[in-house]
Design an enzyme around this catalytic site. Structure first.
Site, PDB file in Angstrom:
ATOM      1  N   SER A 124       0.838  -1.201   0.000  1.00 15.17           N
ATOM      2  CA  SER A 124       0.000   0.000   0.000  1.00 15.17           C
ATOM      3  C   SER A 124       0.871   1.249   0.000  1.00 15.17           C
ATOM      4  O   SER A 124       1.983   1.234   0.534  1.00 15.17           O
ATOM      5  CB  SER A 124      -0.857  -0.022   1.269  1.00 15.17           C
ATOM      6  OG  SER A 124      -1.445   1.223   1.494  1.00 15.17           O
ATOM      7  N   TYR A 148      -1.724  -1.374  10.868  1.00 20.01           N
ATOM      8  CA  TYR A 148      -2.022  -1.909   9.538  1.00 20.01           C
ATOM      9  C   TYR A 148      -0.846  -1.633   8.595  1.00 20.01           C
ATOM     10  O   TYR A 148      -0.333  -2.539   7.919  1.00 20.01           O
ATOM     11  CB  TYR A 148      -3.310  -1.281   8.972  1.00 20.01           C
ATOM     12  CG  TYR A 148      -3.437  -1.454   7.476  1.00 20.01           C
ATOM     13  CD1 TYR A 148      -3.720  -2.695   6.926  1.00 20.01           C
ATOM     14  CD2 TYR A 148      -3.255  -0.363   6.601  1.00 20.01           C
ATOM     15  CE1 TYR A 148      -3.810  -2.856   5.549  1.00 20.01           C
ATOM     16  CE2 TYR A 148      -3.354  -0.521   5.229  1.00 20.01           C
ATOM     17  CZ  TYR A 148      -3.620  -1.771   4.702  1.00 20.01           C
ATOM     18  OH  TYR A 148      -3.703  -1.930   3.345  1.00 20.01           O
ATOM     19  N   LYS A 152       2.145  -4.114   6.532  1.00 17.41           N
ATOM     20  CA  LYS A 152       2.524  -4.066   5.113  1.00 17.41           C
ATOM     21  C   LYS A 152       4.048  -3.926   4.976  1.00 17.41           C
ATOM     22  O   LYS A 152       4.694  -4.609   4.174  1.00 17.41           O
ATOM     23  CB  LYS A 152       1.838  -2.890   4.408  1.00 17.41           C
ATOM     24  CG  LYS A 152       0.334  -3.056   4.280  1.00 17.41           C
ATOM     25  CD  LYS A 152      -0.013  -4.184   3.329  1.00 17.41           C
ATOM     26  CE  LYS A 152      -1.468  -4.558   3.373  1.00 17.41           C
ATOM     27  NZ  LYS A 152      -1.761  -5.836   2.760  1.00 17.41           N
ATOM     28  N   ASN A 197     -14.860   3.436   6.204  1.00 17.82           N
ATOM     29  CA  ASN A 197     -13.789   4.382   6.546  1.00 17.82           C
ATOM     30  C   ASN A 197     -13.366   5.180   5.326  1.00 17.82           C
ATOM     31  O   ASN A 197     -12.956   6.322   5.426  1.00 17.82           O
ATOM     32  CB  ASN A 197     -12.546   3.632   7.038  1.00 17.82           C
ATOM     33  CG  ASN A 197     -12.834   2.850   8.302  1.00 17.82           C
ATOM     34  OD1 ASN A 197     -13.279   3.424   9.288  1.00 17.82           O
ATOM     35  ND2 ASN A 197     -12.618   1.543   8.259  1.00 17.82           N
ATOM     36  N   GLY A 292      -3.983  11.455  11.482  1.00 16.84           N
ATOM     37  CA  GLY A 292      -3.126  10.614  10.642  1.00 16.84           C
ATOM     38  C   GLY A 292      -3.209  10.926   9.159  1.00 16.84           C
ATOM     39  O   GLY A 292      -2.406  10.419   8.376  1.00 16.84           O
TER      40      GLY A 292
HETATM   41  P1  NAD Z   1     -10.881  -7.043   1.225  1.00 15.94           P
HETATM   42  O1  NAD Z   1     -11.054  -7.040   2.708  1.00 15.94           O
HETATM   43  O2  NAD Z   1     -12.068  -6.795   0.389  1.00 15.94           O
HETATM   44  O3  NAD Z   1     -10.219  -8.426   0.762  1.00 15.94           O
HETATM   45  C1  NAD Z   1      -9.325  -9.155   1.575  1.00 15.94           C
HETATM   46  C2  NAD Z   1      -9.848 -10.577   1.641  1.00 15.94           C
HETATM   47  O4  NAD Z   1      -8.946 -11.350   2.443  1.00 15.94           O
HETATM   48  C3  NAD Z   1     -11.229 -10.678   2.283  1.00 15.94           C
HETATM   49  O5  NAD Z   1     -12.088 -11.371   1.408  1.00 15.94           O
HETATM   50  C4  NAD Z   1     -10.991 -11.457   3.573  1.00 15.94           C
HETATM   51  O6  NAD Z   1     -12.094 -12.277   3.897  1.00 15.94           O
HETATM   52  C5  NAD Z   1      -9.721 -12.223   3.255  1.00 15.94           C
HETATM   53  N1  NAD Z   1      -8.868 -12.573   4.416  1.00 15.94           N
HETATM   54  C6  NAD Z   1      -8.437 -11.757   5.400  1.00 15.94           C
HETATM   55  N2  NAD Z   1      -7.660 -12.452   6.252  1.00 15.94           N
HETATM   56  C7  NAD Z   1      -7.597 -13.723   5.786  1.00 15.94           C
HETATM   57  C8  NAD Z   1      -6.968 -14.911   6.250  1.00 15.94           C
HETATM   58  N3  NAD Z   1      -6.248 -14.942   7.377  1.00 15.94           N
HETATM   59  N4  NAD Z   1      -7.107 -16.048   5.514  1.00 15.94           N
HETATM   60  C9  NAD Z   1      -7.855 -16.051   4.385  1.00 15.94           C
HETATM   61  N5  NAD Z   1      -8.489 -14.966   3.920  1.00 15.94           N
HETATM   62  C10 NAD Z   1      -8.362 -13.814   4.620  1.00 15.94           C
HETATM   63  O7  NAD Z   1      -9.719  -5.999   0.894  1.00 15.94           O
HETATM   64  P2  NAD Z   1      -9.260  -5.405  -0.512  1.00 15.94           P
HETATM   65  O8  NAD Z   1      -9.640  -3.971  -0.530  1.00 15.94           O
HETATM   66  O9  NAD Z   1      -9.655  -6.285  -1.604  1.00 15.94           O
HETATM   67  O10 NAD Z   1      -7.688  -5.445  -0.308  1.00 15.94           O
HETATM   68  C11 NAD Z   1      -6.912  -6.551  -0.732  1.00 15.94           C
HETATM   69  C12 NAD Z   1      -5.480  -6.362  -0.255  1.00 15.94           C
HETATM   70  O11 NAD Z   1      -4.984  -5.129  -0.775  1.00 15.94           O
HETATM   71  C13 NAD Z   1      -5.327  -6.276   1.257  1.00 15.94           C
HETATM   72  O12 NAD Z   1      -4.139  -6.922   1.623  1.00 15.94           O
HETATM   73  C14 NAD Z   1      -5.220  -4.792   1.515  1.00 15.94           C
HETATM   74  O13 NAD Z   1      -4.500  -4.504   2.686  1.00 15.94           O
HETATM   75  C15 NAD Z   1      -4.481  -4.319   0.275  1.00 15.94           C
HETATM   76  N6  NAD Z   1      -4.728  -2.900  -0.046  1.00 15.94           N
HETATM   77  C16 NAD Z   1      -6.023  -2.480  -0.197  1.00 15.94           C
HETATM   78  C17 NAD Z   1      -6.251  -1.135  -0.477  1.00 15.94           C
HETATM   79  C18 NAD Z   1      -7.663  -0.629  -0.634  1.00 15.94           C
HETATM   80  O14 NAD Z   1      -7.854   0.585  -0.608  1.00 15.94           O
HETATM   81  N7  NAD Z   1      -8.671  -1.451  -0.819  1.00 15.94           N
HETATM   82  C19 NAD Z   1      -5.181  -0.244  -0.598  1.00 15.94           C
HETATM   83  C20 NAD Z   1      -3.885  -0.721  -0.439  1.00 15.94           C
HETATM   84  C21 NAD Z   1      -3.668  -2.070  -0.161  1.00 15.94           C
HETATM   85  C1  UD1 Z   2      -6.777   5.101   3.499  1.00 17.17           C
HETATM   86  C2  UD1 Z   2      -5.930   4.485   4.580  1.00 17.17           C
HETATM   87  C3  UD1 Z   2      -4.629   3.967   3.967  1.00 17.17           C
HETATM   88  C4  UD1 Z   2      -4.916   3.024   2.791  1.00 17.17           C
HETATM   89  C5  UD1 Z   2      -5.774   3.796   1.780  1.00 17.17           C
HETATM   90  C6  UD1 Z   2      -6.148   2.986   0.585  1.00 17.17           C
HETATM   91  C7  UD1 Z   2      -6.573   5.768   6.572  1.00 17.17           C
HETATM   92  C8  UD1 Z   2      -6.134   6.786   7.570  1.00 17.17           C
HETATM   93  N1  UD1 Z   2      -5.669   5.486   5.605  1.00 17.17           N
HETATM   94  O1  UD1 Z   2      -6.092   6.190   2.966  1.00 17.17           O
HETATM   95  O2  UD1 Z   2      -3.882   3.280   4.940  1.00 17.17           O
HETATM   96  O3  UD1 Z   2      -3.719   2.609   2.196  1.00 17.17           O
HETATM   97  O4  UD1 Z   2      -6.988   4.187   2.440  1.00 17.17           O
HETATM   98  O5  UD1 Z   2      -7.155   2.111   0.925  1.00 17.17           O
HETATM   99  O6  UD1 Z   2      -7.655   5.205   6.648  1.00 17.17           O
HETATM  100  N2  UD1 Z   2     -12.319  11.438   3.523  1.00 17.17           N
HETATM  101  C9  UD1 Z   2     -13.328  12.303   3.921  1.00 17.17           C
HETATM  102  N3  UD1 Z   2     -14.445  11.769   4.488  1.00 17.17           N
HETATM  103  C10 UD1 Z   2     -14.610  10.427   4.669  1.00 17.17           C
HETATM  104  C11 UD1 Z   2     -13.576   9.547   4.244  1.00 17.17           C
HETATM  105  C12 UD1 Z   2     -12.434  10.092   3.682  1.00 17.17           C
HETATM  106  O7  UD1 Z   2     -13.211  13.525   3.775  1.00 17.17           O
HETATM  107  O8  UD1 Z   2     -15.637  10.006   5.216  1.00 17.17           O
HETATM  108  C13 UD1 Z   2     -11.119  12.012   2.876  1.00 17.17           C
HETATM  109  C14 UD1 Z   2      -9.822  11.713   3.603  1.00 17.17           C
HETATM  110  O9  UD1 Z   2      -9.556  12.703   4.570  1.00 17.17           O
HETATM  111  C15 UD1 Z   2      -8.825  11.699   2.445  1.00 17.17           C
HETATM  112  C16 UD1 Z   2      -9.646  11.176   1.258  1.00 17.17           C
HETATM  113  O10 UD1 Z   2     -11.010  11.405   1.611  1.00 17.17           O
HETATM  114  O11 UD1 Z   2      -8.410  13.006   2.139  1.00 17.17           O
HETATM  115  C17 UD1 Z   2      -9.446   9.695   0.997  1.00 17.17           C
HETATM  116  O12 UD1 Z   2      -9.666   8.972   2.208  1.00 17.17           O
HETATM  117  P1  UD1 Z   2      -9.671   7.380   2.249  1.00 17.17           P
HETATM  118  O13 UD1 Z   2     -10.575   6.858   1.214  1.00 17.17           O
HETATM  119  O14 UD1 Z   2      -9.931   6.968   3.670  1.00 17.17           O
HETATM  120  O15 UD1 Z   2      -8.204   6.983   1.820  1.00 17.17           O
HETATM  121  P2  UD1 Z   2      -6.779   7.463   2.435  1.00 17.17           P
HETATM  122  O16 UD1 Z   2      -6.956   8.348   3.588  1.00 17.17           O
HETATM  123  O17 UD1 Z   2      -5.957   7.949   1.312  1.00 17.17           O
END
Ligand code: NAD
Ligand code: UD1
Length: 333
Positions: A124, A148, A152, A197, A292
């Site tokens: 991430s 979290y 990573k 979130n 944060g």
């Molecule tokens: P998600 O929660 O939708 O998918 C993760 C999946 O992993 C879920 O289906 C969950 O049930 C499964 N899981 C969790 N722990 C497990 C375990 N111990 N064994 C088996 N399955 C397990 O999340 P996502 O948004 O699809 O994200 C996928 C990956 O990408 C994650 O590692 C997340 O940290 C990373 N990531 C996501 C974002 C984002 O904004 N969505 C950004 C940066 C990195």
């Molecule tokens: C979040 C995570 C980050 C993760 C990334 C991608 C936090 C603090 N950080 O980042 O670890 O890698 O998602 O999944 O959660 N915002 C609002 N109102 C809301 C929600 C968000 O104004 O209800 C704003 C935030 O302040 C930010 C932007 O929207 O400026 C994006 O927020 P968000 O979607 O949570 O992503 P990140 O903060 O970039």
């Protein structure tokens, strides 16, 4: 030969399964369904016409994970499985470290035991902490501000150390920026439990009337309109980035890529685009800054373009349109 997709019923994993199946790859899903639903496998089948093999297994379950490798000829792994809620990780650090780190160690053990040495890991942009400048390049200093993010960073280090110790491994560390949007069918998308979130799922629930208004976290940042700027990337583009990353696994060692668009949008710009494209109103109030948060975060994606030939193609309008379609069709809430 098959590709194991851990976390394959989750948000990014499900889109990656669809992309891979459409490109002719044989996909196996492992997921404990802690943050996703078994029906996602049906949706993947509906979209692609092919039903991937699905194991309802937890990576913390050594026997269960071993069984997946015993029963299949797995050539490479795309490792999405993990817990990802920043706030929750502050309250439950031990659970986050155990799930994400021990889960990854168990996975690596089974890979080694079954002669599987290729892995793509979902990292991430959070590993860049509070970057001094933007756009962010892969060689920027790394730090974290919550458990979290620390999972990573630790997993990146573990995989790097593994490559030093065992030259049979090839590892791709993909640092995602902000994935939003959904598959055009509206069948799969971002479906977080409880109050979201992240910005886009919050906006879609406000649009649906499930939540009364959006809280814009701060309008006094040093950005063009005072609200936070992020690099939003369509999940379809992000999924395709994993296919491109498979190529670099032909070369041993560690490969690190930012997956973003290189362009930042502010919170107000996202609201404006969502309202315009979908013809819905998003009521919002200006709330205090979220602890944060940083002002601006966007990628320099040129390394992935140059080395992998991958580039994000889809624009913000597509992201807003597909996210809203998914929310409207989603019967869960
Ligand atoms: P998600 O929660 O939708 O998918 C993760 C999946 O992993 C879920 O289906 C969950 O049930 C499964 N899981 C969790 N722990 C497990 C375990 N111990 N064994 C088996 N399955 C397990 O999340 P996502 O948004 O699809 O994200 C996928 C990956 O990408 C994650 O590692 C997340 O940290 C990373 N990531 C996501 C974002 C984002 O904004 N969505 C950004 C940066 C990195
Ligand atoms: C979040 C995570 C980050 C993760 C990334 C991608 C936090 C603090 N950080 O980042 O670890 O890698 O998602 O999944 O959660 N915002 C609002 N109102 C809301 C929600 C968000 O104004 O209800 C704003 C935030 O302040 C930010 C932007 O929207 O400026 C994006 O927020 P968000 O979607 O949570 O992503 P990140 O903060 O970039």
């Amino acid at each position: 030969m098959s590709i194991l997709i851990t976390g394959g019923t989750g948000y990014i994993g499900s889109h990656t399964c669809v992309d891979f199946i459409k490109k002719g790859l044989d996909v196996i899903i492992l997921d404990n369904l802690s943050n996703s639903r078994a029906e996602v496998v049906d949706y993947i089948e509906q979209i692609t016409g092919i039903r991937p093999k699905f194991y309802h297994t937890d990576l913390l379950d050594r026997e269960g994970t071993k069984k997946v490798f015993d029963e299949n000829d797995i050539e490479s792994v795309i490792h999405f499985a993990g817990l990802k809620a920043v706030g929750e990780s502050v309250l439950k650090p031990v659970e986050y470290y155990r799930n994400n780190i021990v889960g990854t160690l168990n996975l690596i053990d089974e890979m080694r035991a079954h002669n599987c040495f290729k892995i793509v890991f979902s990292s991430s942009a959070t590993v860049y902490g509070k970057p001094k400048t933007v756009p962010i390049k892969e060689d920027f200093p790394l730090s974290t501000t919550n458990p979290y993010g620390t999972t990573k960073l630790f997993i990146e280090r573990i995989l790097e150390d593994l490559c030093v110790a065992d030259d049979r491994f090839s590892v791709a560390l993909l640092r995602y920026f902000n994935p939003i949007g959904a598959h055009e069918s509206g069948l799969i998308g971002d479906d977080p439990n409880g109050i979201p979130n992240n910005l886009m799922p919050y906006i879609t629930r406000v649009a649906k009337g499930v939540l009364p208004h959006l809280n814009v976290f701060g309008n006094d940042y040093e950005t063009r309109d005072g609200t936070g700027v992020r690099d939003y990337i369509h999940v379809i583009d992000l999924a395709a980035g994993h296919y491109s990353a498979l190529k670099c696994l032909e070369e041993k060692g560690v490969h690190i890529y930012n997956l973003g668009t290189g362009r930042g949008y502010s919170v107000l710009e996202i609201i404006e685009a969502f309202e315009r494209v979908n013809n819905v109103k998003i009521p919002y109030i200006i709330a205090p800054r979220r602890a944060g948060d940083i002002a601006e975060c966007y990628a320099d994606p040129s390394k992935a373009a140059y080395e992998l030939g991958w580039k994000a193609e889809l624009g913000l309008d597509d992201m807003c349109r597909s996210a809203w379609k998914f929310e409207q069709l989603n019967t869960r809430k």
